[in-house]
Write a protein that holds these residues in place. Structure first.
Motif, PDB file in Angstrom:
ATOM      1  N   ALA A 105      -0.083  14.728   2.287  1.00 49.71           N
ATOM      2  CA  ALA A 105      -0.043  14.619   0.195  1.00 49.71           C
ATOM      3  C   ALA A 105      -2.257  14.865   0.668  1.00 49.71           C
ATOM      4  N   LEU A 106      -2.070  13.967   1.461  1.00 47.97           N
ATOM      5  CA  LEU A 106      -3.711  13.904   1.529  1.00 47.97           C
ATOM      6  C   LEU A 106      -4.900  15.168   1.463  1.00 47.97           C
ATOM      7  N   GLU A 107      -3.891  16.074   2.134  1.00 45.62           N
ATOM      8  CA  GLU A 107      -4.287  17.145   2.196  1.00 45.62           C
ATOM      9  C   GLU A 107      -4.215  18.195   0.987  1.00 45.62           C
ATOM     10  N   MET A 108      -3.510  18.244   0.951  1.00 45.57           N
ATOM     11  CA  MET A 108      -3.067  19.253  -0.608  1.00 45.57           C
ATOM     12  C   MET A 108      -3.634  18.840  -1.914  1.00 45.57           C
ATOM     13  N   ASN A 109      -4.510  17.631  -1.671  1.00 43.19           N
ATOM     14  CA  ASN A 109      -5.155  16.962  -2.860  1.00 43.19           C
ATOM     15  C   ASN A 109      -6.442  17.276  -2.298  1.00 43.19           C
ATOM     16  N   HIS A 110      -6.781  17.679  -2.007  1.00 46.00           N
ATOM     17  CA  HIS A 110      -7.889  18.081  -0.885  1.00 46.00           C
ATOM     18  C   HIS A 110      -8.714  16.987  -1.029  1.00 46.00           C
ATOM     19  N   LEU A 111      -8.100  16.309  -0.424  1.00 44.07           N
ATOM     20  CA  LEU A 111      -8.896  15.130   0.231  1.00 44.07           C
ATOM     21  C   LEU A 111      -9.844  14.708   0.988  1.00 44.07           C
TER      22      LEU A 111
ATOM     23  N   ASN B 296       2.190   3.336  10.234  1.00 45.31           N
ATOM     24  CA  ASN B 296       2.607   4.699   9.783  1.00 45.31           C
ATOM     25  C   ASN B 296       2.078   4.979   8.211  1.00 45.31           C
ATOM     26  N   LEU B 297       1.978   4.474   7.214  1.00 45.78           N
ATOM     27  CA  LEU B 297       0.799   4.473   5.911  1.00 45.78           C
ATOM     28  C   LEU B 297       0.161   6.054   6.065  1.00 45.78           C
ATOM     29  N   ILE B 298      -0.559   6.100   7.148  1.00 48.20           N
ATOM     30  CA  ILE B 298      -2.036   7.157   7.210  1.00 48.20           C
ATOM     31  C   ILE B 298      -0.950   8.213   7.699  1.00 48.20           C
ATOM     32  N   THR B 299      -0.001   8.121   8.421  1.00 48.64           N
ATOM     33  CA  THR B 299       0.440   9.301   9.072  1.00 48.64           C
ATOM     34  C   THR B 299       1.082   9.939   7.514  1.00 48.64           C
ATOM     35  N   GLU B 300       2.365   9.235   8.096  1.00 47.38           N
ATOM     36  CA  GLU B 300       2.585   9.381   6.465  1.00 47.38           C
ATOM     37  C   GLU B 300       2.455  10.415   4.942  1.00 47.38           C
ATOM     38  N   SER B 301       0.723   9.911   4.887  1.00 46.18           N
ATOM     39  CA  SER B 301       0.360  10.384   4.072  1.00 46.18           C
ATOM     40  C   SER B 301      -0.479  11.729   4.249  1.00 46.18           C
ATOM     41  N   ARG B 302      -0.758  11.706   5.378  1.00 46.78           N
ATOM     42  CA  ARG B 302      -1.691  13.519   6.048  1.00 46.78           C
ATOM     43  C   ARG B 302      -1.988  13.952   5.201  1.00 46.78           C
TER      44      ARG B 302
ATOM     45  N   LEU C 185       0.982  -1.076   0.206  1.00 47.72           N
ATOM     46  CA  LEU C 185      -0.098   0.436   0.014  1.00 47.72           C
ATOM     47  C   LEU C 185       0.666   1.175  -0.009  1.00 47.72           C
ATOM     48  N   THR C 186       0.528   2.143  -0.734  1.00 49.40           N
ATOM     49  CA  THR C 186       0.919   3.436  -0.569  1.00 49.40           C
ATOM     50  C   THR C 186       0.538   5.325  -0.982  1.00 49.40           C
ATOM     51  N   THR C 187       0.885   5.560  -0.895  1.00 45.71           N
ATOM     52  CA  THR C 187      -0.024   6.999  -0.506  1.00 45.71           C
ATOM     53  C   THR C 187      -0.946   7.554  -2.061  1.00 45.71           C
ATOM     54  N   GLN C 188       0.304   7.400  -3.110  1.00 46.16           N
ATOM     55  CA  GLN C 188      -0.770   7.090  -4.624  1.00 46.16           C
ATOM     56  C   GLN C 188      -2.457   6.610  -4.451  1.00 46.16           C
ATOM     57  N   ASP C 189      -1.906   5.484  -3.464  1.00 45.01           N
ATOM     58  CA  ASP C 189      -2.570   4.408  -3.728  1.00 45.01           C
ATOM     59  C   ASP C 189      -4.205   5.039  -2.801  1.00 45.01           C
TER      60      ASP C 189
ATOM     61  N   LYS D 119      -5.757   8.042  -5.083  1.00 45.86           N
ATOM     62  CA  LYS D 119      -6.222   7.025  -5.677  1.00 45.86           C
ATOM     63  C   LYS D 119      -8.190   6.751  -4.841  1.00 45.86           C
ATOM     64  N   HIS D 120      -8.311   6.177  -3.960  1.00 48.86           N
ATOM     65  CA  HIS D 120      -9.136   6.323  -3.408  1.00 48.86           C
ATOM     66  C   HIS D 120      -9.742   7.020  -2.764  1.00 48.86           C
ATOM     67  N   GLY D 121      -9.325   8.548  -2.330  1.00 47.00           N
ATOM     68  CA  GLY D 121     -10.039   9.004  -2.078  1.00 47.00           C
ATOM     69  C   GLY D 121     -10.674   9.948  -3.726  1.00 47.00           C
TER      70      GLY D 121
END
Length: 376
Positions: free
Chosen positions: A179-185, A171-177, A111-115, A118-120
């Motif tokens: 990027a998820l915010e910047m993509n307005h997800l 820690n995937l969600i913490t590390e990706s947070r 699982l990656t940040t990009q996954d 994409k889900h969001g």
């Protein structure tokens, strides 16, 4: 086509050849059978990984993370099976929704940040549904606060899996947070401050009881009761007659939403009159209509019918949940303290109640007493 040689499987496919290391070896220190499986693009990479892994097994230093090949969907099932007995309905519903997504098909060790991004984006897309009469209904996609909750639930599963020695990035969600915010997800959600006027409430009640009285669901009654009690819609439709105390004019609410607990807590609320709607009288008027539930109606149906009525009446931006907010605001105006209001509303802290105090700040003004002189 497969060719296995000394822990390495050579796989030839349309896109070329890959080399899969598959080791099943007993550790002389722990006595456990270590199972390792990983694929590489070159034989040299596979050989290097094999040698290092075998050495770690013999020395007892191997990282024993397992089950990396499992899908996120399988992992969610295992997590719920292990610790999900006390989950509330909303959390279980969220996990069921996640399990139906493309993200749930992914291996947990890859699982990656990009996954997640994409889900969001897929969840943000509007959904269409064909009704029985052939019409197509379009529903909006998930908002940022909904996705925020879903990702938090996924993060909880990954942390549990890591503790169970599964091959995951806990820690995937913490590390990706970020990027998820910047993509307005994701976001924390926008606090609504919409209050219905009494005129708007009267319009809605008249619509449900005079213009469209043929409906099986007494939405006019439910609207009054929501303003009068401060209960969430889901709590209203779960009320049971056996929980009513007619002497004290109170009723127990079971399994209330509580972000601090895996499952909501129970609380007893007062059936009061101070909002302008006597909720004890409203409830007693329903007696004898249904044996178990006071309001045995579908929350989903109400959530669908209410906004259509709002739109037909030309009322702007009003949700059923705003009626709960209206209760809090009216009780502040009536003079109740925050702790008293929280008995009915179920809010846990002052911060969540602050919006209602701000909304009625204009009413804090009082007439100046005669002879009043300003300080200089």
């Amino acid at each position: 086509m497969e060719k296995q040689e000394d822990f390495i499987i050579e796989l030839k496919g349309i896109k070329g050849t890959t080399y899969k290391v598959r080791i099943r070896q007993k550790c002389p220190f722990t006595g456990e059978t270590i199972k390792v499986s990983k694929s590489f693009k070159t034989r040299k990479q596979a050989e290097t990984y094999k040698k290092i892994t075998l050495a770690q097994i013999l020395q007892g230093t191997i990282n024993q993370n397992i089950h990396g090949e499992r899908s996120l969907s399988d992992l969610i099932d295992e997590y719920i099976g292990a610790v999900g007995d006390n989950f509330g309905r909303s959390k279980i519903g969220a996990y069921k929704l996640i399990k139906r997504s493309n993200l749930a098909k992914k291996r947990i060790d890859s699982l990656t940040t990009q996954d997640l991004i994409k889900h969001g984006r897929e969840r943000q897309l509007p959904k269409t549904q064909t009704l029985k009469d052939g019409t197509i209904k379009e529903s909006p996609g998930a908002g940022g606060s909904t996705l925020n909750a879903e990702f938090s639930y996924i993060g909880t599963v990954l942390k549990w899996a890591k503790a169970e020695k599964y091959s995951v990035n806990e820690n995937l969600i913490t590390e990706s947070r970020r990027a998820l915010e910047m993509n307005h997800l994701i976001h924390d959600g926008i606090e609504r401050s919409r209050r219905p006027s009494q005129e708007e409430l009267d319009q809605l009640i008249n619509y449900f009881e005079v213009i469209r009285p043929e409906r099986d669901i007494p939405l006019g009654v439910l609207a009054r009761f929501a303003v009068g009690t401060g209960l969430r819609l889901g709590e209203i439709v779960r009320l049971e007659w056996k929980e009513l105390n007619e002497v004290n004019k109170t009723i127990w609410i079971r399994d209330r939403k509580d972000p601090r607990q895996k499952k909501g807590k129970d609380s007893e609320i007062a059936l009061i009159w101070q909002t302008g709607y006597d909720t004890y009288d409203i409830l007693m008027a329903q007696k004898g209509k249904h044996p178990q539930l006071v309001f045995p109606y579908s929350a989903d149906t109400i959530s669908s019918v209410f906004p259509r009525a709002v739109k037909r009446l030309g009322i702007e931006n009003l949700h059923f949940h705003d009626l709960r907010h209206e209760f809090c605001s009216r009780m502040v105006e009536f003079g109740w303290t925050i702790p008293k209001i929280q008995v009915n509303s179920g809010h846990k802290d002052l911060r969540s109640m602050q919006r209602y105090m701000n909304m009625v700040s204009k009413n804090l003004h009082e007439e100046k007493p005669s002879g009043w002189v300003a300080l200089t």
